[in-house]
Design a protein around this motif. Structure first.
Motif, PDB file in Angstrom:
ATOM      1  N   GLU A   1       0.844  -1.205   0.000  1.00 20.76           N
ATOM      2  CA  GLU A   1       0.000   0.000   0.000  1.00 20.76           C
ATOM      3  C   GLU A   1       0.875   1.248   0.000  1.00 20.76           C
ATOM      4  O   GLU A   1       1.926   1.272   0.652  1.00 20.76           O
ATOM      5  CB  GLU A   1      -0.906   0.012   1.237  1.00 20.76           C
ATOM      6  CG  GLU A   1      -2.042  -0.984   1.173  1.00 20.76           C
ATOM      7  CD  GLU A   1      -3.058  -0.653   0.090  1.00 20.76           C
ATOM      8  OE1 GLU A   1      -3.794   0.327   0.245  1.00 20.76           O
ATOM      9  OE2 GLU A   1      -3.097  -1.378  -0.911  1.00 20.76           O
TER      10      GLU A   1
ATOM     11  N   HIS B   1      -9.795  -2.569   2.798  1.00 23.71           N
ATOM     12  CA  HIS B   1      -9.696  -2.870   1.372  1.00 23.71           C
ATOM     13  C   HIS B   1      -8.321  -2.436   0.928  1.00 23.71           C
ATOM     14  O   HIS B   1      -8.003  -1.245   0.968  1.00 23.71           O
ATOM     15  CB  HIS B   1     -10.781  -2.136   0.563  1.00 23.71           C
ATOM     16  CG  HIS B   1     -10.623  -2.351  -0.915  1.00 23.71           C
ATOM     17  ND1 HIS B   1     -10.928  -1.388  -1.842  1.00 23.71           N
ATOM     18  CD2 HIS B   1     -10.172  -3.421  -1.614  1.00 23.71           C
ATOM     19  CE1 HIS B   1     -10.668  -1.868  -3.059  1.00 23.71           C
ATOM     20  NE2 HIS B   1     -10.214  -3.081  -2.945  1.00 23.71           N
TER      21      HIS B   1
ATOM     22  N   LYS C   1      -6.212  -2.019  -2.068  1.00 16.81           N
ATOM     23  CA  LYS C   1      -6.329  -2.004  -3.536  1.00 16.81           C
ATOM     24  C   LYS C   1      -5.107  -2.597  -4.205  1.00 16.81           C
ATOM     25  O   LYS C   1      -5.227  -3.232  -5.257  1.00 16.81           O
ATOM     26  CB  LYS C   1      -6.525  -0.569  -4.012  1.00 16.81           C
ATOM     27  CG  LYS C   1      -7.826   0.013  -3.568  1.00 16.81           C
ATOM     28  CD  LYS C   1      -8.041   1.380  -4.166  1.00 16.81           C
ATOM     29  CE  LYS C   1      -9.372   1.915  -3.673  1.00 16.81           C
ATOM     30  NZ  LYS C   1      -9.800   3.098  -4.375  1.00 16.81           N
TER      31      LYS C   1
ATOM     32  N   ARG D   1      -5.562  -6.193  -4.070  1.00 21.17           N
ATOM     33  CA  ARG D   1      -6.935  -6.610  -4.406  1.00 21.17           C
ATOM     34  C   ARG D   1      -7.489  -7.631  -3.404  1.00 21.17           C
ATOM     35  O   ARG D   1      -7.885  -8.741  -3.761  1.00 21.17           O
ATOM     36  CB  ARG D   1      -6.988  -7.176  -5.833  1.00 21.17           C
ATOM     37  CG  ARG D   1      -6.701  -6.119  -6.878  1.00 21.17           C
ATOM     38  CD  ARG D   1      -6.743  -6.682  -8.283  1.00 21.17           C
ATOM     39  NE  ARG D   1      -5.946  -5.870  -9.165  1.00 21.17           N
ATOM     40  CZ  ARG D   1      -6.413  -4.852  -9.882  1.00 21.17           C
ATOM     41  NH1 ARG D   1      -7.673  -4.523  -9.826  1.00 21.17           N
ATOM     42  NH2 ARG D   1      -5.607  -4.160 -10.646  1.00 21.17           N
TER      43      ARG D   1
ATOM     44  N   GLN E   1      -9.824  -7.866   0.482  1.00 19.97           N
ATOM     45  CA  GLN E   1     -10.523  -7.179   1.573  1.00 19.97           C
ATOM     46  C   GLN E   1     -10.713  -8.145   2.735  1.00 19.97           C
ATOM     47  O   GLN E   1     -10.787  -9.357   2.546  1.00 19.97           O
ATOM     48  CB  GLN E   1     -11.855  -6.583   1.119  1.00 19.97           C
ATOM     49  CG  GLN E   1     -12.974  -7.572   0.904  1.00 19.97           C
ATOM     50  CD  GLN E   1     -14.321  -6.911   0.634  1.00 19.97           C
ATOM     51  OE1 GLN E   1     -14.546  -5.751   0.973  1.00 19.97           O
ATOM     52  NE2 GLN E   1     -15.234  -7.650   0.027  1.00 19.97           N
TER      53      GLN E   1
END
Ligand SMILES: Cc1cc2nc3c(=O)[nH]c(=O)nc-3n(C[C@H](O)[C@H](O)[C@H](O)COP(=O)(O)O)c2cc1C
Length: 219
Positions: free
Chosen positions: A46, A104, A106, A109, A111
């Motif tokens: 992240e 989440h 991203k 991908r 959660q």
């Protein structure tokens, strides 16, 4: 027209692209251990705040509300976060102690969602964490009436200045309203993107005090 330079994807972008098969990602039968593994991966990918989670609460009429908070601690007892007890979320929790939290990530991908009751952390724990914070953040905790109407930015600046004066040359203790909460999960669901929207989902539900059952869910 000159063409834009080709920038090859980094290996991680390829590994976590929408049509990538991430392989076996449910690598532990213990949801806390599994969360730790996923969280470590998220922290590595992240761009910031991998510990940011959407926290959903509901008021006494069961009307839902949601906002981001930062996860500060995680262990088999649950997820800890800090906020103002007099904020909207604090008031909602006081009237309805059930909540949900969602991460989440991203970049990978994935959660993870949690549901369960929320309890207050012992004040000693909140004191210890508050003491670690920068002085500016501690002053801000005194000056901000989180979620109350604010006339203008100058009013907040004035409140900060007043608190700086009050605590000049002194330690800044934890204000009573600034507290820690723990969401005690009864359900934890792990979700990972797979090609063609055929995502993998694994739901853990608490059975007894420390046991968990797990079930796969259709995407
Ligand atoms: C990434 C991110 C992290 C945040 N972390 C916190 C937090 O740890 N504690 C907190 O009180 N507010 C945090 N906030 C602000 C909240 O989202 C929210 O604006 C504030 O707590 C007031 O919410 P409420 O009116 O529903 O109580 C964060 C916001 C963002 C975007």
């Amino acid at each position: 027209m000159p063409r834009a330079p080709f920038i090859p994807p980094t290996p991680s972008e390829e590994a976590y692209s929408a049509d990538a098969d991430q392989g076996e990602v449910f690598t532990s039968a213990d949801p806390f251990e599994l969360f730790e593994q996923w969280f470590a991966l998220a922290r590595a990918h992240e761009i910031n705040d991998a510990n940011a989670m959407a926290l959903a609460t509901a008021d006494r009429e069961a009307a839902p509300d949601v906002r981001m908070v930062l996860l500060k601690d995680f262990d088999p007892r649950g997820l800890s976060f800090y906020t103002s007890e007099t904020s909207a979320k604090g008031r909602q929790i006081a009237g309805n102690h059930r909540a949900a939290a969602l991460f989440h990530w991203k970049s990978i991908r994935r959660q993870v969602r949690f549901r369960g009751p929320v309890e207050k952390l012992p004040t000693l724990e909140a004191d210890a964490y508050f003491a670690e914070r920068a002085r500016g953040a501690r002053i801000a905790a005194w000056a901000s009436k989180q979620s109350a109407p604010l006339a203008d930015r100058a009013a907040l600046d004035a409140a900060i200045a007043a608190m700086e004066k009050k605590f000049e040359g002194k330690d800044v203790p934890r204000p009573d309203h600034w507290i820690g909460y723990r969401l005690v999960p009864e359900e934890i669901e792990f979700w990972v993107n797979r090609p063609f929207r055929l995502h993998d989902r694994l739901l853990f539900t608490r059975s007894g005090k420390d046991g968990w059952n797990s079930t796969r869910l259709y995407p």
